[in-house]
Design an enzyme around this catalytic site. Structure first.
Site, short mmCIF file in Angstrom:
data_model
loop_
_atom_site.label_atom_id
_atom_site.label_comp_id
_atom_site.label_asym_id
_atom_site.label_seq_id
_atom_site.Cartn_x
_atom_site.Cartn_y
_atom_site.Cartn_z
N HIS A 52 0.83 -1.19 0.00
CA HIS A 52 0.00 0.00 0.00
C HIS A 52 0.88 1.25 0.00
O HIS A 52 2.10 1.19 0.16
CB HIS A 52 -0.92 -0.02 1.21
N GLU A 54 1.28 3.70 2.12
CA GLU A 54 2.04 4.01 3.34
C GLU A 54 3.32 3.18 3.42
O GLU A 54 4.38 3.68 3.81
CB GLU A 54 1.18 3.73 4.58
N THR A 162 -27.36 9.36 -32.06
CA THR A 162 -26.24 8.46 -31.81
C THR A 162 -25.98 7.48 -32.94
O THR A 162 -24.92 6.85 -32.98
CB THR A 162 -26.49 7.65 -30.53
N MET A 164 -27.53 6.25 -37.22
CA MET A 164 -28.55 6.38 -38.25
C MET A 164 -29.66 5.36 -38.00
O MET A 164 -29.50 4.42 -37.21
CB MET A 164 -27.94 6.17 -39.64
N ARG A 185 -12.79 3.30 -20.12
CA ARG A 185 -12.87 1.85 -19.95
C ARG A 185 -11.80 1.35 -18.99
O ARG A 185 -12.06 0.49 -18.12
CB ARG A 185 -12.72 1.14 -21.30
#
Length: 368
Positions: A52, A54, A162, A164, A185
């Site tokens: 981690h 720390e 968005t 056709m 993503r």
């Protein structure tokens, strides 16, 4: 609180952002160790299963950490997981003061701050709490509610279309916007799309390193998000790109016995015989998905909004007009202005010739 406290915490938050794409499903955490107004150690959490923030900062500081002040963007953990407890490491190092950005609501945090106080260490905070929360909104929401944070992504023309009428949609936006979607993503634990989009476009829905525009793109793309197909009637078929490596796929369906060889299937029907979207998010929360990205057609995207499941909307607007016969962004059957959903625009920026608009949902419909 001193100006120094804010400055060093800002640096800890900056370090935490280095794990933006790689720390999931763990939170993004940064740590700075200061002694005599000098930074003697820095660290951030890079990947789940690795040390981690720390611990990395303590290793950098060495024996000089004794008597120092530690700035950490998230409350130090106090439990034994894949790595030892950070609170214990800070106590063992002999630090004198710990300043934190935001408390950890996770039960496994096990009162890390209280443990530090019991050991005689001065604890102060929160400092820059809003900024510290922002880098871990998904994690904090999942731990608190059980559900991940949901971002709905839409690519549209200036007249809000968005695709056709035929379904043709590639490409509405330019390469810079598509690269930005790749980064969306990459920071997500799961991507949700609908079977209509899958059958129409046969997308892979993967994170592609060559499009990320990041110096560590290969490492980022190695940790692929789970790709989830919402397919109530189980129309999915073998050979689709979204079912192929890299990464794993999950088919969410309302059909209880439906299966496809080599692909995980989850049967979760609601009372209407469709996939229960709240139940799906609950399941993804159990799988430690902090952030979920919805990339879907107007029907499924509208369903997520209608059911009050979207936290943030990101719209990529292209300087095009697709006309009134083209498909809308969302299917929402509103008849009155009173039904409108209020949004708070938090960011607008240019991406090449396109614009990205980010908005929070300020008042959701009642959630199931």
């Amino acid at each position: 609180m001193s100006a120094g406290d804010e400055s060093y915490m800002a640096r800890a938050i900056e370090l935490a952002r280095r794990g933006w794409y790689t720390a999931r499903p763990n939170p993004r955490v940064g740590c700075v160790i200061v002694k005599d107004d000098q930074i003697i150690g820095e660290g951030w959490h890079q990947r789940a299963g690795e040390p981690h923030a720390e611990v990395n900062a303590l290793r950098a500081a060495g024996g000089a950490a004794a008597g120092a002040t530690v700035y950490v963007s998230l409350e130090p953990c106090n439990h034994q997981g894949r790595t030892p407890p950070c609170a214990g490491a800070l106590i063992e190092a002999g630090v004198s003061r710990v300043v934190y950005g935001v408390k950890d609501p996770h039960k496994d945090a096990c009162n890390g701050l209280a443990t530090l106080v019991e050991a005689g260490i001065e604890v102060f905070g929160p400092v820059l709490e809003s900024e510290a929360r922002t880098i871990n909104e998904g994690f904090l929401q999942r731990i608190t509610t059980g559900r991940p944070r949901v971002t709905l992504k839409v690519a549209a023309s200036l007249d809000g279309r968005t695709a056709m009428a035929s379904g043709e949609s590639q490409w509405i936006t330019g390469p810079q916007a598509r690269s930005d979607v790749q980064r969306l993503r990459a920071r997500s634990g799961a991507i949700i799309t609908g079977i209509g989009t899958v059958l129409q476009d046969d997308p892979a829905m993967t994170v592609r390193p060559e499009q990320l525009g990041l110096p560590d793109a290969e490492a980022v793309a190695h940790n692929q998000p789970l790709r989830v197909i919402v397919d109530s009637k189980f129309r999915v078929r073998e050979g689709l790109k979204i079912l192929q490596p890299p990464g794993e796929a999950l088919i969410a369906t309302a059909e209880p016995e439906a299966r496809l060889p080599g692909v995980e299937t989850l049967s979760i029907a609601n009372s209407e015989g469709k996939v229960s979207l709240p139940a799906l998010l609950d399941e993804l929360g159990k799988r430690h998905c902090n952030d979920v990205l919805v990339e879907a057609g107007a029907k499924l995207a509208g369903a997520f909004v209608h059911e009050g499941l979207v936290d943030e909307l990101i719209v990529y607007l292209a300087p095009k007009l697709l006309g009134s016969r083209a498909m809308p962004m969302l299917e929402l059957s509103f008849d009155k202005m009173a039904q409108a959903i209020d949004l708070q625009v938090t960011d607008v920026r240019a991406l090449g010739s396109d614009w990205r608009v980010t908005a929070r949902v300020t008042e959701k419909p009642d959630q199931p």
